[in-house]
Design a protein around this motif. Structure first.
Motif, PDB file in Angstrom:
ATOM      1  N   ARG A 184       0.799  -1.356   0.044  1.00 43.45           N
ATOM      2  CA  ARG A 184       0.118  -0.024  -0.101  1.00 43.45           C
ATOM      3  C   ARG A 184       0.970   1.342  -0.019  1.00 43.45           C
ATOM      4  O   ARG A 184       0.410   2.549   0.504  1.00 43.45           O
ATOM      5  N   PHE A 185       2.150   1.071  -0.158  1.00 40.64           N
ATOM      6  CA  PHE A 185       2.744   2.504  -0.416  1.00 40.64           C
ATOM      7  C   PHE A 185       2.242   3.178  -1.513  1.00 40.64           C
ATOM      8  O   PHE A 185       2.499   4.372  -1.423  1.00 40.64           O
ATOM      9  N   MET A 187      -0.651   3.807  -2.249  1.00 42.91           N
ATOM     10  CA  MET A 187      -1.861   4.418  -1.704  1.00 42.91           C
ATOM     11  C   MET A 187      -1.460   5.729  -1.113  1.00 42.91           C
ATOM     12  O   MET A 187      -1.925   6.800  -1.179  1.00 42.91           O
ATOM     13  N   ALA A 188      -0.464   5.700  -0.346  1.00 42.70           N
ATOM     14  CA  ALA A 188       0.197   6.638   0.445  1.00 42.70           C
ATOM     15  C   ALA A 188       0.720   7.684  -0.567  1.00 42.70           C
ATOM     16  O   ALA A 188       0.817   8.778  -0.324  1.00 42.70           O
ATOM     17  N   ALA A 189       1.519   7.187  -1.567  1.00 40.42           N
ATOM     18  CA  ALA A 189       2.026   8.163  -2.695  1.00 40.42           C
ATOM     19  C   ALA A 189       1.241   8.809  -3.485  1.00 40.42           C
ATOM     20  O   ALA A 189       1.449   9.881  -3.837  1.00 40.42           O
ATOM     21  N   CYS A 190       0.091   8.403  -3.736  1.00 45.05           N
ATOM     22  CA  CYS A 190      -0.980   8.929  -4.569  1.00 45.05           C
ATOM     23  C   CYS A 190      -1.516  10.296  -4.106  1.00 45.05           C
ATOM     24  O   CYS A 190      -1.959  10.101  -2.981  1.00 45.05           O
ATOM     25  N   SER A 193      -5.935  10.506  -3.724  1.00 45.99           N
ATOM     26  CA  SER A 193      -6.611   9.496  -3.082  1.00 45.99           C
ATOM     27  C   SER A 193      -7.456   8.438  -4.356  1.00 45.99           C
ATOM     28  O   SER A 193      -8.812   8.292  -3.995  1.00 45.99           O
ATOM     29  N   ARG A 195      -6.679   5.461  -5.390  1.00 47.56           N
ATOM     30  CA  ARG A 195      -6.343   3.657  -5.195  1.00 47.56           C
ATOM     31  C   ARG A 195      -7.437   3.148  -4.039  1.00 47.56           C
ATOM     32  O   ARG A 195      -7.216   3.916  -2.843  1.00 47.56           O
TER      33      ARG A 195
END
Lengths: 318, 456
Positions: A184-185, A187-190, A193, A195
């Motif tokens: 889930r990296f 998701m943190a990087a996008c 929001s 993903r």
């Protein structure tokens, strides 16, 4: 005594016989494989021609010609997307872009419904969201549909440790859910929001056309992996528009190819760059430098007055 | 408590060695020790049970959502990496600086480092959606991903730390092998295997001393990089609260501080429950560690001010909203508790010599450790709740985060597991390095080689 030694000899004999037989077997097998390989090389790696049945069938080629072919040459079209490896190759020569005209959106959510249906998504996972935005207190609120922005410098792809999410030559950012390790990296990087994650085993219908996984259809969905809007590459391959574009009743979404400089919203096909020029197109949070493939046209001269829906969440100034 | 007296002649030196040999063998646990191990095992069992269900049902057993997709598993991971940094601080830095009081506490810090980094590696697997695909990290690893950097440095650090623990321990294991007679067969066999044929030869000592020197130099950049790279897992994103160039130094400073506190807590507990250890871990050690903790706390305070004051001065858009939530909003009680109990009060208490007596310093160390755990909670979770786009069109549950019982129990099990590794190590291995202690207290090298292993 002599009887015994004879027996022993016999045993020995039969053992060596077995060995000989085994050797022969291995040799034969080896030769067969080698021969098969040789034959394949000699025949220029072509499968042998199937026998023609004589029955001719009329089919239409993609460029509109009507041709007649033998029925044995016809294979039913595979609705499944491409294999995991093939999915990493973009459609040659294309650079897909989307233009979202905010002045036409009235939060009808037909785009979202169509997206949910065609990707077999449950209520809580939305790949396409329509946000209620208000840039400041004086500005009037507007609806902002947001699919994946398919950035040309995608932060999600940069941080993926296993190359499970990737950027294709045609601009699409896709996910290989059979490689994703669920860290889930991305998701943190996008910053958008975009993903969503399959927290449990996804419930999905059995009556899908295809049960084989492909990154191009993002289906069947996989537990413990990340997913998102994929710009419907299975549709693009057939030369069709993504589901959200065709479902929108107000022509909000234009979709097309930047190389051809044309985008289409289902009703009209226009020049991509001219459209951006005429209507002051911009990209959301340009300052981040992610270079999205999705452009927005400002919510001025609106087709519909803003009508508030039931509050979906706290308001926030962007 | 006896003063440290340097031996004047050979006979006295040998007597000193013999006394260490008697005092510093691992001791059997009493009721308290057994109860402690039972409780730890129980906590681990509950965590394992819940992890089994997590494997079966997926991460849905956690309180995580598409908004808060990293929760206490990640903050706990950061905590473990932070604590494990201490091994390098005490052992390597004090060793290179030739600090004269380090010997009795180096092994405590090394076992905390090893067990911390082991459980950091384990807890990060617990956070994975598909732990069954962990090999993909090696089959398809991409060097531009900070996760791959983290895997590389954490594995390197784990290896160096293990060597750093084992090299000076070899004489100790050999000592247990030769001297502890009425022990179960398996225990004797374990000593025999782990002593790697150590025979107390001068040449062997020379190799070990050389290896420790090399490792002391090697471990410092690796230790700094494990926590710097861990901070980059956050700092390489755009999110408000993480998008900070201060993060590497800020994380490393915090790690040194919590690590020093962990060593102090370990020193206190060992001294309390093992007989005669107060002759070796003295009040002077607590005083020195207390001074070090104050210094490290000031460094951390400095970076904390940089981290919050400068963005707080500007209150820039989304960053400002995130900070408001920390300073006066939903997370304010936790934020201020962590700052006050985890940093300000320990600094104030430890500044005074009376505050550096064993009992107050132990209490302050516990404050720092608990504060450090919640500090990492505050680094991970509030930021995840503040993406750039508003929280709309998502289920109500995705707008908040509270860890479920399953999550707490698995996290608790990892903490208990780390404590169990440390506890069992203390139970079966000499927690103070006898030969290094003798060396530090002026016993000549040749006397150590000759007489270390003999009975009085």
């Amino acid at each position: 005594m002599s009887q015994k030694s004879e027996d022993l000899e016999k045993k020995d004999d039969s053992a060596s016989g077995r060995r000989k037989f085994l050797k022969l077997g291995i040799l034969t097998a080896g030769l067969t494989i080698a021969g098969g390989g040789l034959q394949k090389v000699l025949s220029d790696e072509k499968d042998p021609e199937p026998k023609e049945s004589g029955t001719k069938i009329k089919v239409m080629t993609p460029d509109g010609k009507l041709v007649e072919v033998d029925s044995t040459h016809i294979k039913e079209h595979d609705h499944c997307g491409a294999s995991r490896d093939e999915s990493r190759q973009g459609i040659p020569g294309k650079k897909y872009v989307m233009v979202i005209d905010l002045s036409r959106c009235k939060n009808a959510l037909k785009c979202q419904k169509s997206c949910q249906k065609h990707h077999f998504l449950p209520e809580q996972d939305k790949w396409l969201k329509v946000y209620k935005m208000q840039d400041n207190e004086e500005a009037s609120p507007y609806w902002m549909p947001k699919p994946c922005l398919h950035c040309d410098k995608p932060p999600c792809v940069k941080v993926c440790p296993v190359d499970a999410t990737f950027k294709r030559s045609d601009g699409l950012v896709l996910i290989d859910n059979e490689r994703c390790i669920g860290c889930r990296f991305c998701m943190a990087a996008c910053p958008y929001s975009t993903r969503t994650f399959n927290w449990d085993e996804p419930k999905q219908p059995d009556n899908r056309a295809c049960n084989e996984y492909s990154p191009e259809t993002s289906n069947p969905r996989k537990k413990g992996t990340v997913e998102k809007c994929d710009f419907c590459p299975d549709m693009l391959k057939l030369g069709k528009l993504p589901h959200c574009v065709t479902a929108c009743p107000n022509g909000v979404y234009y979709f097309g190819d930047a190389n051809e400089d044309s985008v289409c919203n289902g009703d009209e096909t226009v020049r991509f760059r001219q459209l951006l020029k005429d209507k002051a197109g911009y990209r959301y949070m340009e300052a981040l430098g992610t270079e999205p493939s999705v452009y927005y046209l400002p919510a001025s001269n609106r087709l519909f007055p803003f009508k508030d829906a039931e509050p979906e969440g706290e308001e926030k100034h962007s | 408590m006896k003063e440290i007296i340097k031996p004047v002649n050979e006979q006295e030196a040998i007597e000193m060695l013999h006394r260490y040999n008697e005092d510093l063998l691992p001791q059997k646990f009493g009721m308290a020790g057994k109860l402690w191990v039972t409780i730890l095992c129980l906590v681990i069992a509950i965590g394992l049970y819940n992890y089994f269900w997590q494997l079966k049902l997926g991460l849905t057993v956690t309180g995580l959502s598409d908004t808060v997709s990293w929760g206490i598993y990640i903050s706990n991971f950061v905590f473990f990496v932070a604590v494990s940094l201490v091994g390098s601080l005490i052992t390597a830095i004090l060793n290179l600086l030739n600090v004269s009081w380090r010997a009795p506490i180096t092994r405590i810090s090394e076992i905390i480092a090893v067990s911390g980094i082991m459980f950091a590696g384990l807890i990060i697997i617990v956070d994975m959606g598909r732990p069954d695909r962990i090999l993909n990290m090696f089959l398809h690893g991409r060097i531009q991903s900070p996760i791959v950097w983290d895997v590389i440095v954490v594995m390197t650090y784990m290896t160096i730390s293990l060597l750093f623990l084992i090299f000076p321990l070899l004489p100790g294991i050999a000592f247990c092998r030769d001297r502890m007679t009425n022990i179960p067969k398996w225990q004797h066999k374990m000593y025999k295997i782990l002593s790697f044929g150590w025979t107390n030869k001068k040449a062997q000592y020379e190799i070990v001393v050389k290896a420790i020197k090399i490792l002391s130099v090697l471990i410092i950049p690796v230790a700094l990089s494990i926590h710097t790279v861990t901070s980059w897992l956050f700092a390489t994103t755009y999110r408000p609260g993480w998008d900070s160039t201060n993060f590497g130094a800020y994380f490393v400073a915090g790690a040194f501080m919590v690590g020093a506190a962990a060593v102090i807590a370990g020193m206190f507990i060992i001294r309390k429950f093992y007989n005669r250890y107060d002759e070796y871990i003295t009040d002077k050690h607590f005083d020195r560690m207390g001074r070090m903790l104050v210094l490290l706390s000031f460094v951390y305070l400095y970076f904390t001010v940089n981290e919050y004051f400068i963005p707080g001065y500007k209150m820039k858009g989304d960053e400002g909203e995130h900070l408001k939530e920390l300073f006066v909003g939903h997370y304010a009680p936790m934020f201020w508790m962590v700052q006050i109990f985890g940093m300000i009060i320990p600094i104030l208490v430890l500044l005074f010599p009376k505050g550096r007596k064993p009992v107050p310093i132990f209490i302050m160390a516990v404050f720092v450790i608990i504060g450090a755990w919640f500090k990492r909670y505050l680094i991970v979770i509030p930021t995840m709740l503040h993406p750039f786009l508003p929280l709309q069109q998502i289920p109500e549950a995705s707008k908040h985060y509270s860890a479920t019982f399953a999550e707490w129990s698995i996290t608790g099990a990892s903490l208990a597991g780390a404590l169990l590794v440390i506890t069992l190590f203390i139970r079966y291995f000499p927690i103070i390095s006898i030969w290094e202690l003798a060396e530090e207290r002026g016993v000549p090298h040749d006397t150590i080689y000759e007489h270390l292993n003999e009975k009085e």
